[in-house]
Design an enzyme around this catalytic site. Structure first.
Site, PDB file in Angstrom:
ATOM      1  N   ASP A 167      -5.841  13.748  -2.086  1.00  0.00           N
ATOM      2  CA  ASP A 167      -5.177  13.864  -3.384  1.00  0.00           C
ATOM      3  C   ASP A 167      -4.311  12.631  -3.619  1.00  0.00           C
ATOM      4  O   ASP A 167      -4.131  11.796  -2.731  1.00  0.00           O
ATOM      5  CB  ASP A 167      -4.331  15.143  -3.471  1.00  0.00           C
ATOM      6  CG  ASP A 167      -3.369  15.297  -2.300  1.00  0.00           C
ATOM      7  OD1 ASP A 167      -2.823  14.269  -1.849  1.00  0.00           O
ATOM      8  OD2 ASP A 167      -3.171  16.430  -1.845  1.00  0.00           O
ATOM      9  N   LYS A 191      -8.241  15.732  -7.839  1.00  0.00           N
ATOM     10  CA  LYS A 191      -8.539  17.160  -7.921  1.00  0.00           C
ATOM     11  C   LYS A 191      -7.577  17.850  -8.869  1.00  0.00           C
ATOM     12  O   LYS A 191      -6.506  17.333  -9.187  1.00  0.00           O
ATOM     13  CB  LYS A 191      -8.457  17.806  -6.542  1.00  0.00           C
ATOM     14  CG  LYS A 191      -7.052  17.868  -5.970  1.00  0.00           C
ATOM     15  CD  LYS A 191      -7.015  18.669  -4.678  1.00  0.00           C
ATOM     16  CE  LYS A 191      -5.575  18.982  -4.324  1.00  0.00           C
ATOM     17  NZ  LYS A 191      -5.054  18.319  -3.189  1.00  0.00           N
TER      18      LYS A 191
END
Length: 312
Positions: A167, A191
């Site tokens: 991430d 994401k």
């Protein structure tokens, strides 16, 4: 220097004691018939430099209460200095009020709790948010598991590796690992998380085709994020996917997720004990932080620099 341990991570505590050529202190940490915690220190600790080794992992509240009750018992026995050695710091993900929601900042509550019972110093590993150190009124040493993970990476026979951050928040960690891993390339997975413990992989920033992907993170919880990230990487042509993380929380459906995933290997540290089902998975391997934590404890006891451990 004397080491004591609760019931959260007895194996790691013993390994640390072995590294320091000492034994764990004599203490009975049990339960009364109604479930309340019973602690009795069975040796003289007056004026001693004491270290309590206890992760506040699941069952989080029980392990936290064991820690604070042990601190109180040692403080009332006239301990000279008490350091809480918390390889995993529970509640660390509750460190802010997102969009001013009516929620607690539980990491601050825990910090205040530990300070109020008489902890003089905290030693922990890879805090989920480093600013949690500022929640305490006592010194906090936040050491890093990355050198142990990196040492293992350098021993692997990766084929054209690329370090992947799962991430945006993990970019700094991934960049540091990539630089030390022979200055390899880096990719990022973008994401979206619709709700807690659920995540949906959107797209990959970086070229991963025909490469071994090395995912790095601070913790693995349900492993939903990790497994979907691995699927996305394989769909984009990755040869193999290796996942490295410090804290193996492995809650909920973690076992089933990892068992049925396309991840080639999950490498984690021993800050949290694994259940038998996770241990039995052929693609899960554990590295020990006992040597690093033993050295940190030695340095704290001798008033030496902790930051010098991580100077490259």
């Amino acid at each position: 220097m004397k080491l004591f341990a609760g019931n959260a991570i007895p194996e790691l505590a013993q390994l640390i004691a072995n590294r320091l050529y000492t034994s764990l202190g004599v203490a009975a940490v049990n339960r009364f018939s109604d479930g309340e915690i019973s602690v009795q220190i069975n040796e003289n600790v007056r004026g001693g430099d004491l270290f309590i080794i206890q992760s506040t992992c699941a069952p989080t509240n029980d392990n936290l209460m064991e820690l604070v009750v042990m601190v109180d018992a040692l403080r009332r026995a006239s301990a000279g200095r008490i350091t809480a050695v918390m390889p995993y710091f529970g509640y660390s993900r509750q460190d802010r009020r997102v969009r001013s929601a009516r929620v607690p900042i539980t990491a601050k509550v825990v910090a205040d709790f530990l300070s109020s019972v008489g902890v003089d110093r905290v030693l922990t590993v890879d805090l989920h948010a480093e600013q949690i150190q500022g929640f305490f009124d006592v010194p906090v040493d936040n050491v890093f598991g990355s050198p142990i993970l990196l040492e293992d990476m350098l021993q692997q026979d990766f084929n054209n590796p690329i370090v992947v951050s799962p991430d945006i928040g993990g970019v700094v960690r991934a960049r540091a690992i990539a630089k030390l891993l022979n200055d390899t390339d880096m990719a990022i997975i973008d994401k979206r998380r619709p709700r807690a413990n659920m995540s949906q992989v959107m797209h990959i920033i970086g070229e991963v085709a025909d490469r071994d992907c090395v995912l790095v993170d601070d913790m693995i919880d349900t492993s939903s994020t990790l497994c979907k990230a691995a699927e996305a990487l394989k769909e984009h042509g990755a040869k193999r996917v290796f996942a490295y993380a410090t804290h193996p929380i492995f809650s909920g459906q973690a076992h089933a997720n990892i068992k049925n995933s396309v991840i080639d290997e999950v490498i984690i540290c021993d800050t949290i004990p694994l259940n038998s089902a996770i241990k039995a998975l052929p693609n899960v391997r554990t590295l020990t932080l006992s040597g690093m934590l033993a050295e940190a404890i030695r340095r704290i006891s001798n008033e030496e620099s902790i930051s010098a451990m991580f100077e490259h």
